[in-house]
Structures are given as structure tokens and as C-alpha cells.
Write an enzyme that holds these catalytic residues in place. Structure first.
Site, PDB file in Angstrom:
ATOM      1  N   GLY A  26     -36.438 115.719  40.459  1.00 22.41           N
ATOM      2  CA  GLY A  26     -35.465 114.643  40.691  1.00 22.41           C
ATOM      3  C   GLY A  26     -34.944 114.164  39.350  1.00 22.41           C
ATOM      4  N   ASP A 169     -44.692  97.133  39.069  1.00 20.80           N
ATOM      5  CA  ASP A 169     -45.102  95.822  39.578  1.00 20.80           C
ATOM      6  C   ASP A 169     -45.836  95.001  38.504  1.00 20.80           C
ATOM      7  OD1 ASP A 169     -44.025  96.308  42.159  1.00 20.80           O
ATOM      8  OD2 ASP A 169     -45.758  97.563  42.612  1.00 20.80           O
ATOM      9  N   HIS A 196     -46.918  99.143  47.264  1.00 18.35           N
ATOM     10  CA  HIS A 196     -45.663  98.937  46.531  1.00 18.35           C
ATOM     11  C   HIS A 196     -44.522  98.646  47.496  1.00 18.35           C
ATOM     12  CE1 HIS A 196     -42.618  99.133  43.473  1.00 18.35           C
ATOM     13  NE2 HIS A 196     -41.971 100.056  44.165  1.00 18.35           N
TER      14      HIS A 196
HETATM   15  N1  LIG Z   1     -42.231 103.529  42.533  1.00 17.22           N
HETATM   16  C1  LIG Z   1     -41.348 102.637  42.109  1.00 17.22           C
HETATM   17  O1  LIG Z   1     -41.725 101.603  41.559  1.00 17.22           O
HETATM   18  C2  LIG Z   1     -39.882 102.908  42.233  1.00 17.22           C
HETATM   19  C3  LIG Z   1     -38.968 102.176  41.458  1.00 17.22           C
HETATM   20  C4  LIG Z   1     -37.622 102.455  41.576  1.00 17.22           C
HETATM   21  C5  LIG Z   1     -37.172 103.437  42.462  1.00 17.22           C
HETATM   22  N2  LIG Z   1     -38.094 104.124  43.194  1.00 17.22           N
HETATM   23  C6  LIG Z   1     -37.660 105.195  44.116  1.00 17.22           C
HETATM   24  O2  LIG Z   1     -37.356 106.368  43.373  1.00 17.22           O
HETATM   25  C7  LIG Z   1     -36.463 107.194  44.122  1.00 17.22           C
HETATM   26  C8  LIG Z   1     -35.317 107.680  43.247  1.00 17.22           C
HETATM   27  O3  LIG Z   1     -34.514 106.605  42.837  1.00 17.22           O
HETATM   28  P1  LIG Z   1     -33.212 106.869  41.946  1.00 17.22           P
HETATM   29  O4  LIG Z   1     -32.615 105.538  41.685  1.00 17.22           O
HETATM   30  O5  LIG Z   1     -33.555 107.752  40.805  1.00 17.22           O
HETATM   31  O6  LIG Z   1     -32.298 107.664  42.989  1.00 17.22           O
HETATM   32  P2  LIG Z   1     -31.073 108.662  42.654  1.00 17.22           P
HETATM   33  O7  LIG Z   1     -30.363 108.910  43.932  1.00 17.22           O
HETATM   34  O8  LIG Z   1     -30.293 108.145  41.500  1.00 17.22           O
HETATM   35  O9  LIG Z   1     -31.803 109.991  42.177  1.00 17.22           O
HETATM   36  C9  LIG Z   1     -32.576 110.749  43.034  1.00 17.22           C
HETATM   37  C10 LIG Z   1     -32.483 112.188  42.599  1.00 17.22           C
HETATM   38  O10 LIG Z   1     -33.311 112.954  43.462  1.00 17.22           O
HETATM   39  C11 LIG Z   1     -32.650 114.202  43.638  1.00 17.22           C
HETATM   40  N3  LIG Z   1     -33.189 114.869  44.816  1.00 17.22           N
HETATM   41  C12 LIG Z   1     -32.967 114.620  46.129  1.00 17.22           C
HETATM   42  N4  LIG Z   1     -33.649 115.497  46.878  1.00 17.22           N
HETATM   43  C13 LIG Z   1     -34.303 116.310  46.034  1.00 17.22           C
HETATM   44  C14 LIG Z   1     -35.163 117.410  46.214  1.00 17.22           C
HETATM   45  N5  LIG Z   1     -35.485 117.880  47.410  1.00 17.22           N
HETATM   46  N6  LIG Z   1     -35.668 118.021  45.119  1.00 17.22           N
HETATM   47  C15 LIG Z   1     -35.351 117.558  43.882  1.00 17.22           C
HETATM   48  N7  LIG Z   1     -34.537 116.530  43.649  1.00 17.22           N
HETATM   49  C16 LIG Z   1     -34.020 115.909  44.724  1.00 17.22           C
HETATM   50  C17 LIG Z   1     -31.176 113.834  43.773  1.00 17.22           C
HETATM   51  O11 LIG Z   1     -30.340 114.949  43.574  1.00 17.22           O
HETATM   52  C18 LIG Z   1     -31.056 112.783  42.695  1.00 17.22           C
HETATM   53  O12 LIG Z   1     -30.678 113.334  41.455  1.00 17.22           O
HETATM   54  C19 LIG Z   1     -36.026 106.333  45.309  1.00 17.22           C
HETATM   55  O13 LIG Z   1     -36.751 106.702  46.453  1.00 17.22           O
HETATM   56  C20 LIG Z   1     -36.395 104.926  44.891  1.00 17.22           C
HETATM   57  O14 LIG Z   1     -36.625 104.074  45.965  1.00 17.22           O
HETATM   58  C21 LIG Z   1     -39.418 103.878  43.098  1.00 17.22           C
HETATM   59  O1  LIG Z   2     -36.837  98.143  45.086  1.00 19.02           O
HETATM   60  C1  LIG Z   2     -36.729  99.361  45.248  1.00 19.02           C
HETATM   61  O2  LIG Z   2     -36.323  99.856  46.297  1.00 19.02           O
HETATM   62  C2  LIG Z   2     -37.049 100.276  44.121  1.00 19.02           C
HETATM   63  C3  LIG Z   2     -38.424 100.078  43.564  1.00 19.02           C
HETATM   64  O3  LIG Z   2     -39.426 100.268  44.506  1.00 19.02           O
HETATM   65  C4  LIG Z   2     -38.593  98.778  42.832  1.00 19.02           C
HETATM   66  O4  LIG Z   2     -39.621  98.134  42.980  1.00 19.02           O
HETATM   67  O5  LIG Z   2     -37.693  98.418  42.044  1.00 19.02           O
END
Ligand SMILES: NC(=O)c1ccc[n+]([C@@H]2O[C@H](COP(=O)([O-])OP(=O)(O)OC[C@H]3O[C@@H](n4cnc5c(N)ncnc54)[C@H](O)[C@@H]3O)[C@@H](O)[C@H]2O)c1
Ligand SMILES: O=C(O)C[C@H](O)C(=O)O
Length: 336
Positions: A26, A169, A196
Site C-alpha cells: 500500500g 493513539d 483502535h
Molecule cells: N492504524 C492506524 O492508526 C491508522 C491511521 C490512519 C489510517 N489508517 C488506515 O490505513 C489505511 C490506508 O489509509 P490511507 O490514508 O493511506 O489510504 P489511501 O487510499 O491514501 O492509500 C491506500 C493505498 O492502498 C492501496 N491498495 C488498495 N488495495 C491494495 C491491495 N490489495 N494491495 C496493495 N495496495 C492496495 C491503494 O492503491 C492506495 O495506494 C486505511 O484503512 C486507514 O483507515 C490506520
Molecule cells: O481515523 C481514522 O479513520 C484513521 C486512523 O485510524 C486514525 O486514528 O487516525
């Protein structure tokens, strides 16, 4: 002589020789790009492998011009590209999947992200079964159990090597407390446990420098719903990416420090946890001591006050459902 040197080489793990391949699945996304940059700046990372369903070679070409020693390669969006990106990886970070829009909960992402994480986990189980897997994709409370079930189905599950990234967090909690108390966030070490999302995020201010904050409802709410602030401000363009990249890079750095022999490395993370298994909670985020084999020790939650006791009760109810939803998904949708 030749035999002796071969045996000696095998006796040292890649990590002990400070050779660490780190893979991002990703890598072309909002998190993936700054995360890849931060990993390129980390001298512990010797090989950076970037994979996405679109755009990874471009991101890799760009990041590869940063003048640090590591090599960078972007892989094609094909099964063989994914397999090559994973082979030999010591750490795999997974920020693949869709982010929230205003009005959505993280659980609303389940329908799209569950199968993305299932399929990527399958590729990890097949090509990098011994890697440390760091799951960022939401909903983390469900995607981590999904990954565990996939590894179990392939007979390669090692609970010590699977981590849900909840670092953001604690990053937020220390920043928000510093704003309230006019202190430096680096001096604020706030324990956050649970999961989370929303009420599953439980800050334990009673254990901090400011036990009075455990009755500060606004602050508790801000830590639990900090992600919403960013989702709202981005107004449809996604969720936290830059702060998340920092948090993900910190978690990866901690895993590598421990892998390379540093003692006493502790991070909060959502893992297969013994702490509340007797209450049917199989995964839980708490402080975890990391070691060369991944999870060295899940540290106890410690003393909590009456307010936090109530927060934990609310956390357990939601968390149990989220975990079971992930497990059920894999049982009913094993994929190809
Ligand atoms: N754990 C946390 O604290 C936290 C914090 C922020 C965001 N997130 C999560 O992280 C994820 C990504 O967020 P983002 O803002 O980078 O989204 P984004 O849409 O900007 O990027 C996601 C990327 O994943 C790629 N992707 C989709 N399917 C794929 C696959 N099968 N194989 C490889 N790549 C693939 C897409 O092409 C894209 O480039 C979301 O689910 C978001 O909720 C988690
Ligand atoms: O809030 C979200 O959906 C993205 C991430 O889990 C966060 O905590 O910022």
C-alpha cells in the site's frame, strides 16, 4: 575453511548482521508514501520494498534518490511482484485499504478492507511467514484477527510476529496532554490500551504524570476520537496520513531495534494477548516488550482507577464484537 565460513554465516540472522528488508504493502497511498520516505531515512533499513496495486514503481523511483545507503525497489502489481516484494522481508507494514470519509466509523471500512487484508495476509503467509507483520489498515480491531486466521489456515501463525499498529493513539495522547498541561509532549508518556477505534481506545491517565486527567471527559473523548478530527478537517479527502506515517515508522524502528539486539524496547501494540483471554478477548493493545523474536512479553495493564475501570468495560464489549467479526469473515470467506 569454506564450510566453516558458510556455517558461521548461517549462524547469524539477517538482523544480527544488520541487514533488514522492510516491505510496505500500500506504498503509494496517503500513508504509504510518507512512511516509505521515513523508512528510507532509517539507517536500520537496508532494503526497502514497495508494493501497491498502483504506482509503487513511481514512488520507489522518487524515494530511491534520497541519498541514504539503503536500496529501494518498487514492484509491479502482479502476484509475482507481490511475492518478490515479500520474499526475505523482516518487517512488513500494511497500510493498504480505503480510509474513512466524514460520518463513517472505522467499522464501515470493513466490507472493503477485510478482503484486501485477507489477500495480502495470504501473500505474507506464503512468502514471508517469519516476518513481523505490522497492520495499519482499518478497522485494526478486525484486520489483525483476519491476518491471524489466514496465517493459522496456512499453518504458519506465530502470535509473536503479528502487530496491530496503535502507536498513533499514544502519539496523540501525549500531544493532547501536553497542550492541556503546557508541557513538552516528549515528557508525557501516556499509556493507552484496548483497541483502535472509538470507545475501545482507553487512555490511562491515572498512570501518567497527571492522574487528575482521568476525570477530564473532554480529553478522554479527544484521545478516543482524535482520528475523527482529521477525517473532518480533510473533508472527504481521507484520514490521518502524516502523523500515521510517523507513528508507523516509529513502530517499525522499535521492532528493528529489538530484532537487532536492543533490550527493553517497549511499544503499545494490538497483539494476540493473554491479558483478557479469560473474558473472551483474544487481542488487546497494551505495552509490549519487544525482542529478537517479536513479542517478548505482554506487559500487564496495571492499576486503573474507577473511571478507567468503566472505560475498560465499554471497550471490552465493542472489542470482542470487532475481533469476532474478523474471525468470522475469514471462516465464511476463505478466498482463493
Ligand atoms: N492504524 C492506524 O492508526 C491508522 C491511521 C490512519 C489510517 N489508517 C488506515 O490505513 C489505511 C490506508 O489509509 P490511507 O490514508 O493511506 O489510504 P489511501 O487510499 O491514501 O492509500 C491506500 C493505498 O492502498 C492501496 N491498495 C488498495 N488495495 C491494495 C491491495 N490489495 N494491495 C496493495 N495496495 C492496495 C491503494 O492503491 C492506495 O495506494 C486505511 O484503512 C486507514 O483507515 C490506520
Ligand atoms: O481515523 C481514522 O479513520 C484513521 C486512523 O485510524 C486514525 O486514528 O487516525
Amino acid at each position: 575453511m569454506f564450510m566453516a565460513s558458510r556455517i558461521q554465516t548461517r549462524a547469524f540472522s539477517a538482523s544480527a548482521r544488520n541487514l533488514s528488508k522492510v516491505t510496505v504493502l500500500g506504498a503509494a497511498g496517503g500513508i504509504g508514501q510518507p512512511l516509505s520516505l521515513l523508512l528510507k531515512l532509517n539507517p536500520r533499513v537496508t532494503e526497502l520494498a514497495l508494493y501497491d496495486i498502483r504506482g509503487a514503481p513511481g514512488v520507489a523511483a522518487d524515494v530511491s534518490h534520497v541519498n541514504t545507503k539503503s536500496t529501494v525497489k518498487g514492484y509491479d502489481a502482479t502476484p509475482s511482484g507481490l511475492a518478490s516484494a515479500l520474499k526475505g522481508a523482516e518487517v512488513v507494514l500494511i497500510p493498504a485499504g480505503v480510509p474513512r470519509k466524514p460520518g463513517m466509523t472505522r467499522d464501515d471500512l470493513f466490507n472493503t478492507n477485510a478482503s484486501i487484508v485477507r489477500d495480502l495476509s495470504k501473500a505474507c503467509a506464503e512468502n514471508a511467514p517469519d516476518a513481523n507483520i505490522l497492520i495499519i489498515s482499518n478497522p485494526v480491531n478486525s484486520t489483525v484477527p483476519i491476518c491471524a486466521e489466514v496465517f493459522k489456515s496456512k499453518g504458519v501463525y506465530n502470535p509473536k510476529r503479528l502487530f496491530g499498529v496503535t502507536t498513533l493513539d499514544v502519539v496523540r495522547a501525549s500531544r493532547f496532554v501536553a497542550e492541556v498541561k503546557s508541557t513538552d509532549p516528549k515528557d508525557e508518556n501516556i499509556t493507552v490500551v484496548g483497541g483502535h477505534s472509538g470507545v475501545t481506545i482507553v487512555p490511562l491517565f491515572s498512570q501518567s504524570n497527571h492522574p487528575d486527567l482521568s476525570s477530564n471527559d473532554a480529553l478522554i473523548n479527544r484521545v478516543q476520537f482524535g482520528g475523527d478530527e482529521v477525517v473532518k478537517a480533510k473533508d472527504g479527502a481521507g484520514s490521518a496520513t502524516l502523523s500515521m506515517a510517523m507513528a508507523g515508522a516509529r513502530m517499525a524502528e522499535s521492532v528493528l531495534r529489538a530484532a537487532q539486539g536492543e533490550k527493553g524496547v517497549v511499544e503499545p501494540t494490538f497483539v494476540d494477548s493473554p491479558l483478557y483471554k479469560d473474558q473472551g478477548i483474544e487481542f488487546f493493545s497494551s505495552k509490549v516488550e519487544l525482542g529478537p523474536n517479536g513479542v517478548e512479553k505482554v506487559l500487564p495493564v496495571g492499576k486503573v482507577d474507577a473511571v478507567e475501570e468503566k472505560l475498560l468495560e465499554a471497550c471490552f464489549a465493542d472489542l470482542k464484537k470487532n475481533i469476532e467479526k474478523g474471525q468470522k469473515f475469514v471462516a465464511e470467506n476463505p478466498g482463493n
